[in-house]
Design a protein around this motif. Structure first.
Motif, PDB file in Angstrom:
ATOM      1  N   VAL A  79      -6.355   9.080   1.757  1.00 32.50           N
ATOM      2  CA  VAL A  79      -7.359   7.476   1.150  1.00 32.50           C
ATOM      3  C   VAL A  79      -9.308   7.602   1.028  1.00 32.50           C
ATOM      4  N   ILE A 104     -10.905   1.934  -0.559  1.00 34.66           N
ATOM      5  CA  ILE A 104     -10.252   0.536  -0.947  1.00 34.66           C
ATOM      6  C   ILE A 104     -10.574  -0.675  -1.835  1.00 34.66           C
ATOM      7  N   LYS A 143      -5.302   4.629   9.326  1.00 27.59           N
ATOM      8  CA  LYS A 143      -4.004   4.820   9.584  1.00 27.59           C
ATOM      9  C   LYS A 143      -4.036   5.691   7.646  1.00 27.59           C
ATOM     10  N   TRP A 144      -4.410   5.239   7.160  1.00 25.32           N
ATOM     11  CA  TRP A 144      -4.905   5.543   5.515  1.00 25.32           C
ATOM     12  C   TRP A 144      -5.643   6.667   5.475  1.00 25.32           C
ATOM     13  N   ARG A 196      -4.600   9.915   5.483  1.00 27.77           N
ATOM     14  CA  ARG A 196      -3.340  10.286   4.858  1.00 27.77           C
ATOM     15  C   ARG A 196      -4.214  10.566   3.577  1.00 27.77           C
ATOM     16  N   SER A 247      -5.662   4.087  -3.332  1.00 30.25           N
ATOM     17  CA  SER A 247      -6.473   3.797  -3.084  1.00 30.25           C
ATOM     18  C   SER A 247      -5.970   2.287  -2.784  1.00 30.25           C
ATOM     19  N   MET A 248      -6.269   2.169  -1.352  1.00 33.88           N
ATOM     20  CA  MET A 248      -5.768   0.223  -0.796  1.00 33.88           C
ATOM     21  C   MET A 248      -6.309  -0.145  -1.039  1.00 33.88           C
ATOM     22  N   GLN A 278      -5.335  -0.154  10.203  1.00 35.21           N
ATOM     23  CA  GLN A 278      -4.984  -0.155   8.860  1.00 35.21           C
ATOM     24  C   GLN A 278      -6.283   1.205   7.984  1.00 35.21           C
ATOM     25  N   ASN A 294       0.907  -1.370   0.146  1.00 35.78           N
ATOM     26  CA  ASN A 294      -0.200   0.284  -0.281  1.00 35.78           C
ATOM     27  C   ASN A 294       0.588   1.837   0.421  1.00 35.78           C
ATOM     28  N   GLU A 295       1.637   1.147   1.113  1.00 35.06           N
ATOM     29  CA  GLU A 295       2.998   2.424   0.794  1.00 35.06           C
ATOM     30  C   GLU A 295       3.114   2.866  -1.184  1.00 35.06           C
ATOM     31  N   TYR A 339       0.273   4.377  -3.091  1.00 37.28           N
ATOM     32  CA  TYR A 339       0.275   5.658  -2.580  1.00 37.28           C
ATOM     33  C   TYR A 339       1.167   7.175  -2.654  1.00 37.28           C
TER      34      TYR A 339
END
Length: 82
Positions: free
Chosen positions: A44, A47, A38-39, A42, A22-23, A35, A5-6, A9
């Protein structure tokens, strides 16, 4: 197939003119809720799941906390079906 994912991103942030990050977060992960948080922090909003290849049953009760957190964070789930 697995892409961190990082990495996704960072690519999306580098080319914000053409990408929306998109994660992919597996709902059975012990840290799935963390998670999501977290995203979302940031920025996002999406999903993505591939349930057949990820071994996810969206009807599994283990997904309920994940879905509730997604709703709370105003996240969108893009998933393949069938």
């Amino acid at each position: 197939i697995h892409v961190e994912n990082e990495y996704i991103y960072q690519v999306a942030m580098h080319r914000q003119d053409i990408f929306i990050p998109s994660m992919s977060i597996h709902p059975y992960r012990v840290d799935a809720i963390e998670q999501l948080e977290k995203w979302a922090e940031r920025g996002v909003k999406l999903i993505k799941w591939l349930p057949n290849s990820m071994g996810i049953n969206p009807m599994d009760l283990r997904c309920l906390p994940f879905f509730k957190k997604m709703q709370e964070l105003d996240l969108i789930l893009l998933t393949h079906v069938g």
